[in-house]
Write an enzyme that holds these catalytic residues in place. Structure first.
Site, PDB file in Angstrom:
ATOM      1  N   GLU A 139       0.799  -1.225   0.000  1.00  0.00           N
ATOM      2  CA  GLU A 139       0.000   0.000   0.000  1.00  0.00           C
ATOM      3  C   GLU A 139       0.839   1.286   0.000  1.00  0.00           C
ATOM      4  O   GLU A 139       0.800   2.088   0.948  1.00  0.00           O
ATOM      5  CB  GLU A 139      -0.949  -0.006   1.194  1.00  0.00           C
ATOM      6  CG  GLU A 139      -1.896  -1.174   1.176  1.00  0.00           C
ATOM      7  CD  GLU A 139      -2.954  -1.099   2.264  1.00  0.00           C
ATOM      8  OE1 GLU A 139      -2.824  -0.294   3.201  1.00  0.00           O
ATOM      9  OE2 GLU A 139      -3.926  -1.863   2.166  1.00  0.00           O
ATOM     10  N   GLU A 184      -5.413  -8.740   1.341  1.00  0.00           N
ATOM     11  CA  GLU A 184      -6.016  -8.425   2.641  1.00  0.00           C
ATOM     12  C   GLU A 184      -7.517  -8.212   2.476  1.00  0.00           C
ATOM     13  O   GLU A 184      -7.943  -7.531   1.551  1.00  0.00           O
ATOM     14  CB  GLU A 184      -5.432  -7.146   3.276  1.00  0.00           C
ATOM     15  CG  GLU A 184      -4.038  -7.269   3.798  1.00  0.00           C
ATOM     16  CD  GLU A 184      -3.535  -5.961   4.407  1.00  0.00           C
ATOM     17  OE1 GLU A 184      -4.367  -5.156   4.911  1.00  0.00           O
ATOM     18  OE2 GLU A 184      -2.324  -5.710   4.327  1.00  0.00           O
TER      19      GLU A 184
HETATM   20  C1  LIG Z   1      -7.278   1.877   4.272  1.00  0.00           C
HETATM   21  O1  LIG Z   1      -7.505   0.494   4.407  1.00  0.00           O
HETATM   22  C2  LIG Z   1      -6.430  -0.239   3.899  1.00  0.00           C
HETATM   23  O2  LIG Z   1      -6.801  -0.969   2.774  1.00  0.00           O
HETATM   24  C3  LIG Z   1      -5.829  -1.132   4.901  1.00  0.00           C
HETATM   25  C4  LIG Z   1      -6.377  -1.790   5.979  1.00  0.00           C
HETATM   26  N1  LIG Z   1      -5.326  -2.424   6.573  1.00  0.00           N
HETATM   27  C5  LIG Z   1      -4.198  -2.123   5.884  1.00  0.00           C
HETATM   28  N2  LIG Z   1      -4.528  -1.371   4.852  1.00  0.00           N
HETATM   29  C6  LIG Z   1      -2.812  -2.509   6.257  1.00  0.00           C
HETATM   30  O3  LIG Z   1      -2.172  -3.180   5.185  1.00  0.00           O
HETATM   31  C7  LIG Z   1      -2.787  -3.338   7.530  1.00  0.00           C
HETATM   32  O4  LIG Z   1      -1.502  -3.195   8.103  1.00  0.00           O
HETATM   33  C8  LIG Z   1      -3.923  -2.901   8.468  1.00  0.00           C
HETATM   34  O5  LIG Z   1      -3.810  -3.541   9.721  1.00  0.00           O
HETATM   35  C9  LIG Z   1      -5.257  -3.242   7.794  1.00  0.00           C
HETATM   36  C10 LIG Z   1      -6.478  -3.028   8.675  1.00  0.00           C
HETATM   37  O6  LIG Z   1      -6.646  -1.669   8.910  1.00  0.00           O
END
Ligand SMILES: CO[C@H](O)c1c[n+]2c([nH]1)[C@H](O)[C@@H](O)[C@H](O)[C@H]2CO
Length: 447
Positions: A167, A352
């Site tokens: 991300e 994810e």
């Molecule tokens: C803005 O949402 C994102 O797609 C996103 C959500 N999340 C994420 N990215 C991250 O990759 C994880 O480390 C977070 O723990 C997880 C849950 O919040």
């Protein structure tokens, strides 16, 4: 009611975590502080002043956690490597004990028939590099590529699936635009530069992988489909800006070799002129794309919300998670099909997908989390619909294996299939873990 869904025979079922969120022991065995180790100590930066100092103590409990993954019937495990364990100064001499930790973890996964999916960078940058300007420094791309090359050589032959960045949009938006992640900047000038250097680092790492890596390499992006609040032209324009800023900003350069035009409009005179050679580098072909999906957003035009001038519209009637994210499974299907339409038939993994709900405490070794079971059920059905409509979907990783450090929310949000009692580090599989084990055993039939 279960549906008989048929996923491809070679579909990969896994879970995902990241180093800073689960490992703890951030300074053990020669490791140096990361930017998140330092950021947690900024008053007010993290809810309740939580830090990743202990987290899920995975650095010490990794062997038991691999056994737990085996018991849950997992076929793959997506995890990240803490750069500051490997190169405490961010560059230069490797820390052998840091390399040993990941060699041992990978060997244990492989010995248990669990496929390692390695994320090279999931936000935790060595502070030595943060102090040199972090991703706003054009050299960051080379620091990252050198680190990546070291990991390719170290784990060569043991890891077949690599991703460069998790991300990059969050690193840029939270760290350089809104200051809620490290380095805590609010800079229209530095944000696009950091984004560009992240992409350059990705491209250089892919080139290094092609030189002597084995297996497949990809990128992980977060996608959030945007829906206009009305049919009016202002909301349509706001949607286009929001979509370009979040969903196209990284994929257009990687797959199409150009940034969305809307970014020059959003960043105005702060939008840099990037060298053509950079965009050629960023477009180094990858083998697959990881998509992190959690929710959608409905946007309206909002001239007061510069520089995007688009604001989310709360969907008050809908179900939401503890993160205040709307539960919207249809958005997952639309994401997958949008990527195929716009960028072609690149193999995709949902890297994810999951939800934080206000779970009860475990009772007699059990924890009922029906809302999380339903979240997974509805999203897996949406993923299956996308598959049936042609998405080249190869696997699914639930977020997350265990409750863990949820960045600025600290430990107040629980996403795990497995509950963690942070006082005792006791792991208790939730009902959603049992549900997911059945999904895996039946290859999706029992959804
Ligand atoms: C803005 O949402 C994102 O797609 C996103 C959500 N999340 C994420 N990215 C991250 O990759 C994880 O480390 C977070 O723990 C997880 C849950 O919040």
């Amino acid at each position: 009611m279960t549906h008989k869904l048929q996923f491809p025979a070679d579909f990969i079922w896994g879970v995902a975590t990241s180093a800073y969120q689960i490992e703890g022991s951030p300074l053990a065995d020669g490791a140096a502080p990361s930017n998140w180790h330092r950021f947690c100590r900024v008053p007010g930066a993290v809810l309740n002043g939580d830090t990743g100092d202990i987290a899920c103590d995975h650095y010490r409990r990794w062997a038991d956690d691999v056994k737990l993954m085996k018991e849950l019937g997992l076929k793959a495990y997506r995890f990240s490597i803490a750069w500051s364990r490997i190169l405490p100064n961010g560059q230069g001499k490797p820390n052998e004990k840091g390399l040993d930790f990941y060699r041992n973890l990978v060997d244990a996964l492989v010995a248990n028939d669990i496929e390692p999916f390695v994320t090279l960078h999931h936000w935790d940058l060595p502070i030595a590099l943060d102090d040199l300007g972090g991703w706003a420094n054009r050299d960051a791309a080379h620091w990252f590529a050198d680190y990546a090359h070291l990991m390719f050589r170290t784990l060569e032959g043991r890891v077949q699936h690599w991703t460069t960045l998790n991300e990059p949009w969050v690193i840029m938006d939270a760290g350089y635009m809104h200051g809620v992640h490290p380095p805590g900047l609010r800079s229209l000038e530095k944000a696009p530069v950091a984004a560009h250097n992240l992409l350059r680092g990705h491209g250089l790492a892919v080139q290094a992988f092609r030189a002597d890596g084995k297996g497949q390499i990809g990128l992980v992006v977060n996608l959030e489909p945007k829906y206009a609040a009305s049919n009016g032209p202002e909301d349509a324009a706001a949607l286009a800006r929001a979509h370009a800023y979040m969903n196209r900003q990284f994929l257009d350069p990687v797959f199409l070799g150009a940034y969305p035009d809307e970014l020059a409009e959003i960043f105005g005179h702060d939008w840099p002129r990037f060298p053509e050679d950079d965009l050629k580098l960023i477009r180094e072909p990858i083998d697959f794309l990881g998509i992190n999906y959690y929710t959608r957003s409905v946007v309206r035009s909002d001239p007061t919300a510069a520089p995007l001038c688009a604001s989310p519209v709360a969907q008050t009637g809908a179900e939401h998670t503890e993160m205040k994210w709307e539960v919207f499974p249809a958005g997952l299907k639309s994401c997958l099909l949008w990527v195929k339409r716009r960028y072609g038939d690149i193999p995709l993994y949902i890297t994810e997908n999951g939800a934080a709900f206000a779970d009860p405490e475990p009772k007699n070794g059990r924890l009922e989390d029906p809302r999380r079971v339903d979240y997974f059920r509805t999203h897996l059905r949406a993923a299956h619909e996308a598959l049936q409509q042609g998405a080249n979907l190869k696997g699914y990783f639930a977020w997350s294996l265990v409750d863990n450090f949820e960045w600025s929310c600290g430990f107040a949000r629980r996403f795990g299939l497995v509950h963690v009692d942070y006082a005792t580090q006791k792991r208790t599989p939730k009902d959603s873990a049992s549900f997911y084990r059945q999904v895996i055993e039946s290859n999706g039939e029992e959804i």
